[in-house]
Design a protein around this motif. Structure first.
Motif, PDB file in Angstrom:
ATOM      1  N   UNK A 115       0.832  -1.196   0.000  1.00 48.63           N
ATOM      2  CA  UNK A 115       0.000   0.000   0.000  1.00 48.63           C
ATOM      3  C   UNK A 115       0.871   1.252   0.000  1.00 48.63           C
ATOM      4  N   UNK A 116       0.358   2.301  -0.590  1.00 48.94           N
ATOM      5  CA  UNK A 116       1.077   3.558  -0.692  1.00 48.94           C
ATOM      6  C   UNK A 116       0.621   4.537   0.378  1.00 48.94           C
ATOM      7  N   UNK A 117       1.580   5.187   1.009  1.00 50.74           N
ATOM      8  CA  UNK A 117       1.240   6.253   1.957  1.00 50.74           C
ATOM      9  C   UNK A 117       1.002   7.563   1.213  1.00 50.74           C
ATOM     10  N   UNK A 118       1.545   7.654   0.006  1.00 54.27           N
ATOM     11  CA  UNK A 118       1.355   8.851  -0.812  1.00 54.27           C
ATOM     12  C   UNK A 118      -0.077   8.929  -1.318  1.00 54.27           C
ATOM     13  N   UNK A 119      -0.641   7.781  -1.692  1.00 52.97           N
ATOM     14  CA  UNK A 119      -2.007   7.701  -2.206  1.00 52.97           C
ATOM     15  C   UNK A 119      -2.834   6.805  -1.282  1.00 52.97           C
ATOM     16  N   UNK A 120      -3.245   7.304  -0.129  1.00 50.10           N
ATOM     17  CA  UNK A 120      -3.970   6.428   0.809  1.00 50.10           C
ATOM     18  C   UNK A 120      -5.313   5.966   0.255  1.00 50.10           C
ATOM     19  N   UNK A 121      -5.603   4.692   0.484  1.00 46.94           N
ATOM     20  CA  UNK A 121      -6.873   4.105   0.036  1.00 46.94           C
ATOM     21  C   UNK A 121      -7.991   4.421   1.012  1.00 46.94           C
ATOM     22  N   UNK A 122      -9.217   4.288   0.510  1.00 49.32           N
ATOM     23  CA  UNK A 122     -10.420   4.450   1.329  1.00 49.32           C
ATOM     24  C   UNK A 122     -10.395   5.748   2.138  1.00 49.32           C
ATOM     25  N   UNK A 123      -9.825   6.764   1.553  1.00 45.96           N
ATOM     26  CA  UNK A 123      -9.782   8.087   2.165  1.00 45.96           C
ATOM     27  C   UNK A 123     -10.459   9.052   1.198  1.00 45.96           C
ATOM     28  N   UNK A 124     -11.487   9.712   1.662  1.00 51.48           N
ATOM     29  CA  UNK A 124     -12.215  10.640   0.799  1.00 51.48           C
ATOM     30  C   UNK A 124     -11.335  11.826   0.456  1.00 51.48           C
ATOM     31  N   UNK A 147      -2.480   7.409  -9.619  1.00 48.95           N
ATOM     32  CA  UNK A 147      -2.519   6.350  -8.608  1.00 48.95           C
ATOM     33  C   UNK A 147      -2.381   4.982  -9.265  1.00 48.95           C
ATOM     34  N   UNK A 148      -3.120   4.751 -10.345  1.00 50.25           N
ATOM     35  CA  UNK A 148      -3.057   3.471 -11.058  1.00 50.25           C
ATOM     36  C   UNK A 148      -1.647   3.222 -11.583  1.00 50.25           C
ATOM     37  N   UNK A 185       5.322   1.166  -9.492  1.00 53.93           N
ATOM     38  CA  UNK A 185       6.166   1.303  -8.311  1.00 53.93           C
ATOM     39  C   UNK A 185       6.136   0.075  -7.409  1.00 53.93           C
ATOM     40  N   UNK A 186       5.015  -0.612  -7.364  1.00 51.75           N
ATOM     41  CA  UNK A 186       4.860  -1.680  -6.376  1.00 51.75           C
ATOM     42  C   UNK A 186       4.859  -3.081  -6.977  1.00 51.75           C
ATOM     43  N   UNK A 187       4.591  -3.218  -8.254  1.00 54.65           N
ATOM     44  CA  UNK A 187       4.531  -4.561  -8.856  1.00 54.65           C
ATOM     45  C   UNK A 187       5.919  -5.019  -9.275  1.00 54.65           C
ATOM     46  N   UNK A 188       6.251  -6.195  -8.871  1.00 54.35           N
ATOM     47  CA  UNK A 188       7.506  -6.740  -9.355  1.00 54.35           C
ATOM     48  C   UNK A 188       7.231  -7.468 -10.671  1.00 54.35           C
ATOM     49  N   UNK A 189       8.195  -7.521 -11.601  1.00 51.95           N
ATOM     50  CA  UNK A 189       7.954  -8.100 -12.923  1.00 51.95           C
ATOM     51  C   UNK A 189       7.492  -9.557 -12.890  1.00 51.95           C
ATOM     52  N   UNK A 190       7.904 -10.303 -11.887  1.00 51.38           N
ATOM     53  CA  UNK A 190       7.533 -11.713 -11.828  1.00 51.38           C
ATOM     54  C   UNK A 190       6.112 -11.923 -11.306  1.00 51.38           C
ATOM     55  N   UNK A 191       5.522 -10.850 -10.810  1.00 47.38           N
ATOM     56  CA  UNK A 191       4.191 -10.999 -10.219  1.00 47.38           C
ATOM     57  C   UNK A 191       3.167 -11.303 -11.312  1.00 47.38           C
ATOM     58  N   UNK A 192       2.290 -12.250 -11.052  1.00 52.95           N
ATOM     59  CA  UNK A 192       1.342 -12.654 -12.077  1.00 52.95           C
ATOM     60  C   UNK A 192      -0.061 -12.116 -11.847  1.00 52.95           C
ATOM     61  N   UNK A 193      -0.298 -11.467 -10.729  1.00 48.85           N
ATOM     62  CA  UNK A 193      -1.632 -10.962 -10.451  1.00 48.85           C
ATOM     63  C   UNK A 193      -1.709  -9.464 -10.689  1.00 48.85           C
ATOM     64  N   UNK A 194      -2.863  -9.039 -11.168  1.00 46.05           N
ATOM     65  CA  UNK A 194      -3.116  -7.612 -11.363  1.00 46.05           C
ATOM     66  C   UNK A 194      -3.141  -6.907 -10.017  1.00 46.05           C
ATOM     67  N   UNK A 195      -2.407  -5.823  -9.910  1.00 48.03           N
ATOM     68  CA  UNK A 195      -2.487  -4.966  -8.735  1.00 48.03           C
ATOM     69  C   UNK A 195      -2.905  -3.593  -9.219  1.00 48.03           C
ATOM     70  N   UNK A 196      -3.999  -3.139  -8.712  1.00 50.09           N
ATOM     71  CA  UNK A 196      -4.460  -1.818  -9.117  1.00 50.09           C
ATOM     72  C   UNK A 196      -5.801  -1.494  -8.500  1.00 50.09           C
ATOM     73  N   UNK A 197      -6.372  -0.417  -8.979  1.00 52.27           N
ATOM     74  CA  UNK A 197      -7.651   0.061  -8.484  1.00 52.27           C
ATOM     75  C   UNK A 197      -8.736  -0.969  -8.779  1.00 52.27           C
ATOM     76  N   UNK A 198      -9.545  -1.266  -7.769  1.00 58.86           N
ATOM     77  CA  UNK A 198     -10.660  -2.196  -7.946  1.00 58.86           C
ATOM     78  C   UNK A 198     -12.014  -1.557  -7.687  1.00 58.86           C
ATOM     79  N   UNK A 199     -12.039  -0.454  -6.965  1.00 66.21           N
ATOM     80  CA  UNK A 199     -13.320   0.221  -6.765  1.00 66.21           C
ATOM     81  C   UNK A 199     -13.100   1.718  -6.605  1.00 66.21           C
TER      82      UNK A 199
END
Length: 180
Positions: free
Chosen positions: A54-63, A86-87, A93-107
Motif C-alpha cells: 500500500x502507498x502512503x502517498x495515495x492512501x486508500x479508502x480516504x475521501x 494512482x493506477x 512502483x509496487x509490482x515486481x515483474x515476476x508478479x502474475x496478479x493484477x495490482x491496481x484500483x478495484x473500486x
C-alpha cells in the motif's frame, strides 16, 4: 456530510454545512432560473485496490475533495487525472515483474453535487473501460489458450449525485439544441 477518519478519530468535514446547503441540498426546482444555481461542482471520491504494498502517498479508502476550475477543467477530469497517477503508481512502483496478479484500483466511489456532463460521462466510461481492460489483459496472460475465457468487468465504479447538470436550451434555425 463526510468526515475524514484518521486513526479512528473524526477530523474536519470535507464539506462544510454551508457548502453542503449551497451545493448539494439546493432547494429549488430543476430549471428554475429565478434563483442562481451554484456554479461550482464539488466532487468527493475514494478508491480501493488489491495492491499488496500500500502507498502512503495515495492512501486508500480516504475521501478526497475536488472542485471544478471555473471555465477550465471539470472536477471529473481532475479526479480521473489523479486516479490515473494512482493506477500508474500501483502498476509501476509496487509490482515486481515476476508478479502474475493484477495490482491496481478495484473500486471507485464518487459523490458529487452535479451529475457529469456528457463529455465527462464519456471520459468516466473510457477510464473505467481502460481499468477493466487491464484486468482482462492480465487474466488472459495467465491462462492457457485452451481455457474458455469470458471478459468480466471487475472495476466497481459508483457515482452518486444530488443535482442534474444544468443544461441551457438554445434555439438555432427553429430547432431546440442543448448546450452543456
Amino acid at each position: 456530510m463526510l468526515d475524514i477518519l484518521i486513526n479512528g478519530v473524526s477530523q474536519e468535514p470535507l464539506v462544510s454545512l454551508k457548502e453542503f446547503n449551497e451545493n448539494f441540498a439546493f432547494p429549488f426546482k430543476y430549471g428554475d432560473t429565478s434563483k442562481p444555481w451554484p456554479r461550482k461542482t464539488i466532487l468527493l471520491y475514494k478508491y480501493s485496490s488489491n495492491a499488496i504494498n500500500k502507498s502512503f502517498i495515495y492512501p486508500e479508502n480516504t475521501w478526497k475533495k475536488v472542485e471544478n476550475e471555473q471555465g477550465r477543467r471539470h472536477a471529473e477530469v481532475i479526479m480521473i487525472e489523479s486516479l490515473r497517477s494512482i493506477q500508474d503508481s500501483l502498476e509501476n512502483d509496487f509490482c515486481c515483474p515476476a508478479q502474475s496478479l493484477y495490482e491496481g484500483i478495484h473500486s471507485i466511489e464518487v459523490i458529487q453535487s452535479y451529475s457529469p456532463c456528457s463529455s465527462c460521462s464519456a471520459e468516466l466510461c473510457s477510464f473505467k473501460r481502460t481499468l477493466d481492460e487491464k484486468i482482462t489483459a492480465n487474466r488472459i496472460a495467465r491462462i492457457s489458450l485452451t481455457t474458455n475465457f469470458k471478459r468480466l468487468e471487475e472495476i466497481k465504479f459508483q457515482i452518486t449525485f444530488s443535482n442534474f447538470y444544468m443544461h441551457t436550451e438554445k434555439y438555432k434555425d427553429g430547432k431546440k439544441t442543448w448546450k452543456d
